[in-house]
Design a protein around this motif. Structure first.
Motif, PDB file in Angstrom:
ATOM      1  N   TRP A 142      34.997 -42.529  -2.746  1.00 38.36           N
ATOM      2  CA  TRP A 142      35.295 -41.333  -1.979  1.00 38.36           C
ATOM      3  C   TRP A 142      36.668 -41.382  -1.327  1.00 38.36           C
ATOM      4  N   ALA A 143      37.285 -42.576  -1.262  1.00 39.38           N
ATOM      5  CA  ALA A 143      38.592 -42.727  -0.633  1.00 39.38           C
ATOM      6  C   ALA A 143      39.699 -43.074  -1.610  1.00 39.38           C
ATOM      7  N   ARG A 144      39.335 -43.505  -2.826  1.00 47.76           N
ATOM      8  CA  ARG A 144      40.394 -43.949  -3.734  1.00 47.76           C
ATOM      9  C   ARG A 144      40.288 -43.380  -5.147  1.00 47.76           C
ATOM     10  N   THR A 145      39.327 -42.491  -5.409  1.00 46.81           N
ATOM     11  CA  THR A 145      39.252 -41.827  -6.709  1.00 46.81           C
ATOM     12  C   THR A 145      39.010 -40.335  -6.492  1.00 46.81           C
ATOM     13  N   ASP A 146      39.181 -39.556  -7.551  1.00 50.36           N
ATOM     14  CA  ASP A 146      38.875 -38.134  -7.457  1.00 50.36           C
ATOM     15  C   ASP A 146      37.384 -37.883  -7.323  1.00 50.36           C
ATOM     16  N   GLY A 147      36.570 -38.826  -7.784  1.00 52.38           N
ATOM     17  CA  GLY A 147      35.136 -38.651  -7.708  1.00 52.38           C
ATOM     18  C   GLY A 147      34.593 -37.664  -8.706  1.00 52.38           C
ATOM     19  N   ASP A 148      35.341 -37.438  -9.798  1.00 62.32           N
ATOM     20  CA  ASP A 148      34.884 -36.477 -10.800  1.00 62.32           C
ATOM     21  C   ASP A 148      34.143 -37.140 -11.949  1.00 62.32           C
ATOM     22  N   ARG A 149      34.265 -38.469 -12.069  1.00 58.63           N
ATOM     23  CA  ARG A 149      33.613 -39.172 -13.165  1.00 58.63           C
ATOM     24  C   ARG A 149      33.563 -40.661 -12.849  1.00 58.63           C
ATOM     25  N   LEU A 150      32.730 -41.358 -13.602  1.00 52.19           N
ATOM     26  CA  LEU A 150      32.682 -42.813 -13.540  1.00 52.19           C
ATOM     27  C   LEU A 150      32.535 -43.301 -14.963  1.00 52.19           C
ATOM     28  N   GLY A 151      33.555 -43.991 -15.470  1.00 57.42           N
ATOM     29  CA  GLY A 151      33.533 -44.408 -16.863  1.00 57.42           C
ATOM     30  C   GLY A 151      33.439 -43.200 -17.768  1.00 57.42           C
TER      31      GLY A 151
END
Length: 629
Positions: free
Chosen positions: A360-369
């Motif tokens: 939540w602080a270092r990625t866009d949070g739109d996907r994982l792998g």
């Protein structure tokens, strides 16, 4: 070779629900852009972006470096960033405070970081932002103690993390110009532990705390899962973080050089864990030596369990975690639950998003792998959840608008609001059956079993990636590579005709037998996509089609010797059917129509989990080569 491991009967249930779709609570709005957090595993920032960011911070904040005295006379190094004000401006600001073992650098009052605070939204919102090196780390005095035990009834100059936090807040509110007398704390991962520990017997000025991916108990977070040891995570982290400093310092030591990008090969060649000290660590990592000396959950680990001490906490708590956090998934659920139980008068909210560790602080949070969550979630969380929480409780601005629990529903890819967590659900069970079936009705055959050979010399990999560490995406990875092995049992349902939503905690109820006296048991819950699922043009690993994709949605491991008591290991009786109950962490996931539910069961998961010798040894960290059967 070991005789086959027999599996007598098994069912999967949701302790708080594995229920068919019911009426949905009102959904939160959906969410783009992340901010970094100072964790040693964080990616190195782009130099040009960092230079631009640090220039902005320097233009808008004044920096002071201080040494704050503690009750025992030691001083803790603290960096204070105060918003610049026009002459005559009498605005007073709340304080946002982070305590970290990972360095408050850059050091020097003319040196500025690329960003401040939990997010850009809060950085620009009028807060004094304070960072502190915890006791014994980097530029702070004193002795560093990992997961320092809390002392409930401190006397005189006795200290713990709660007292260091209290003393720091007392000094800050009485000595920092232009503060409004209210303090909020936050931190991710180890700093999340310090935020949680610091809110115990809270200072009156501490008005709001957000422990994020907090460590609660290192026998269940990070390095251990139900007694099984997470090898690359512990080894790689402690080889750097665990070294004893020679004095005050400002820089990290060098990372460990594995000599190969292939962690599977490196850790397999390591052999017994006894070789870690002999070949590489040389006895120079005190906490590694503590782990080796305390394989069971004895007094050493029990003293480091934060949960029993979470009383009289700050008046507002927002615990944040990632549903795919490979490091600290236990902590957020357990800290939220314990605060709820011990502090009924406190505003207490749980936020769990579709994130990896700190995502939540270092990625866009739109996907994982390879798995998409539909849209970016991190910037929305920062703007609509995190900022209103602190603004409301520290500034008295606006309504926070938060429910008791805000949980992202994977599979459906939407936020859900709940009045309680776990939510009210209908208990259900799934059973392993003949020919790899997974059914809702208990099988009638009483002597049926499936068997496999578990060979420590040829363990099941935990990922297809070539890596020396624990990947952030392994918790949502395609499991086809594992299910095609003879030492992995696979069970799957027929294609679902209606949505199936699992909410809350799952429990795997196993009946097992083994020819030896010890074994690990790994259970994976998997969402199998339809064969005709479309593969998007972008975002998926080359060659990784989503038709038939086996998305892991929850997994866990238990070292069989701890099936009855984590403090008192007990061998299996060879050939005897034995009950093993394995709790899996909470989730909120919907299996859509046309998808299948799959269960995989195995006994190795390498090198994520160290190899169990399978023969009985009192301490697996001291096993010899001949013990592996």
């Amino acid at each position: 070779m070991q005789r086959p491991l027999a599996l007598a009967s098994f069912y999967l249930l949701a302790a708080s629900g594995c229920a068919h779709e019911t009426a949905e609570p009102s959904a939160a709005p959906s969410c783009p852009a992340p901010v970094s957090c100072d964790d040693p595993s964080a990616a190195t920032p782009d130099p040009e972006a960092s230079e631009e960011g640090s220039a902005w911070v320097a233009a808008h904040f004044d920096k002071r470096e201080l040494r704050i005295p503690m009750r025992d006379g030691k001083t803790l190094f603290t960096s204070v960033y105060t918003p610049k004000r026009a002459p005559g401006d009498e605005t007073r600001f709340p304080i946002l405070f982070k305590r970290t073992p990972y360095s408050v650098g850059p050091y020097g009052e003319s040196e500025f970081p690329a960003s401040l605070g939990p997010s850009e939204a809060l950085m620009r919102s009028g807060y004094i932002i304070v960072y502190q090196d915890v006791r014994g780390r980097f530029m702070s005095e004193g002795e560093f103690v990992n997961m320092r035990p809390h002392i409930d009834a401190k006397q005189g100059a006795q200290i713990d993390e709660a007292s260091d936090t209290w003393d720091s807040i007392e000094w800050l509110v009485n000595n920092l110009p232009h503060n409004n007398g209210k303090v909020g704390m936050w931190g991710i991962s180890y700093p999340g532990f310090y935020a949680a520990a610091g809110m115990i017997d809270a200072h009156p000025a501490l008005a709001a705390v957000s422990p994020q991916a907090p460590i609660a108990d290192w026998y269940f977070d990070d390095f251990h899962h139900h007694g099984a040891f997470f090898l690359p995570h512990a080894f790689n982290f402690l080889a750097v973080f665990g070294r004893v400093r020679e004095g005050l310092e400002q820089k990290w030591g060098p990372r460990f050089d594995h000599g190969t990008p292939d962690g599977f090969a490196f850790f397999l060649a390591l052999g017994s864990l006894a070789n870690a000290n002999l070949r590489y660590l040389k006895g120079e990592i005190p906490f590694w030596n503590e782990i080796v000396g305390h394989p069971n959950r004895d007094e050493f680990w029990q003293a480091r369990d934060l949960l029993p001490h979470l009383h009289a906490v700050a008046p507002a708590v927002m615990t944040v975690g990632g549903l795919f956090d490979a490091e600290d998934l236990y902590g957020p659920f357990q800290i939220y639950a314990r605060v709820e139980a011990e502090n009924p008068e406190v505003f207490n909210v749980l936020v769990m998003g579709p994130w990896s560790h700190g995502g939540w602080a270092r990625t866009d949070g739109d996907r994982l792998g390879n798995v998409s969550f539909g849209e970016a979630t991190s910037a929305w969380y920062q703007r609509e959840i995190e900022k209103p929480f602190f603004d409301h409780f520290l500034k008295g601005e606006g309504e926070h608008g938060l429910p008791e629990a805000l949980i992202f529903e994977t599979g459906r890819n939407r936020w859900r609001r709940f009045d309680s967590w776990p939510p009210p659900t209908t208990k259900a069970e799934l059973f392993l059956a003949d020919n790899g079936a997974l059914v809702e009705t208990r099988p009638t055959a009483r002597k049926a079993y499936d068997a496999f050979i578990s060979d420590p010399a040829h363990p099941v990999p935990y990922t297809e990636e070539i890596t020396t560490g624990m990947t952030k995406a392994y918790m949502s990875d395609d499991q086809r590579f594992a299910g095609r092995r003879a030492d992995v049992l696979v069970y799957q349902s027929e294609p679902l005709e209606a949505p199936l939503t699992m909410a809350g905690a799952l429990v795997a109820d196993l009946w097992v037998s083994t020819s030896q006296r010890d074994a690990d048991w790994v259970v994976k819950v998997i969402d199998v996509f339809p064969d005709d699922s479309a593969t998007p043009d972008e975002g998926v690993r080359p060659g990784q089609a989503l038709g038939g994709y086996q998305m892991m949605v929850r997994s866990e491991v238990i070292r069989g010797r701890y099936r009855e008591d984590y403090a008192k290991p007990k061998p299996f009786t060879p050939g005897r059917a034995t009950h093993v109950e394995l709790p899996l962490q909470g989730l909120l996931h919907t299996f859509e129509p046309g998808h299948r539910v799959m269960i995989q069961v195995q006994s190795t998961w390498f090198p994520l989990v160290d190899r169990n010798p399978q023969s009985w040894v009192d301490n697996i960290f001291e096993a010899e080569a001949d013990d592996f059967v």
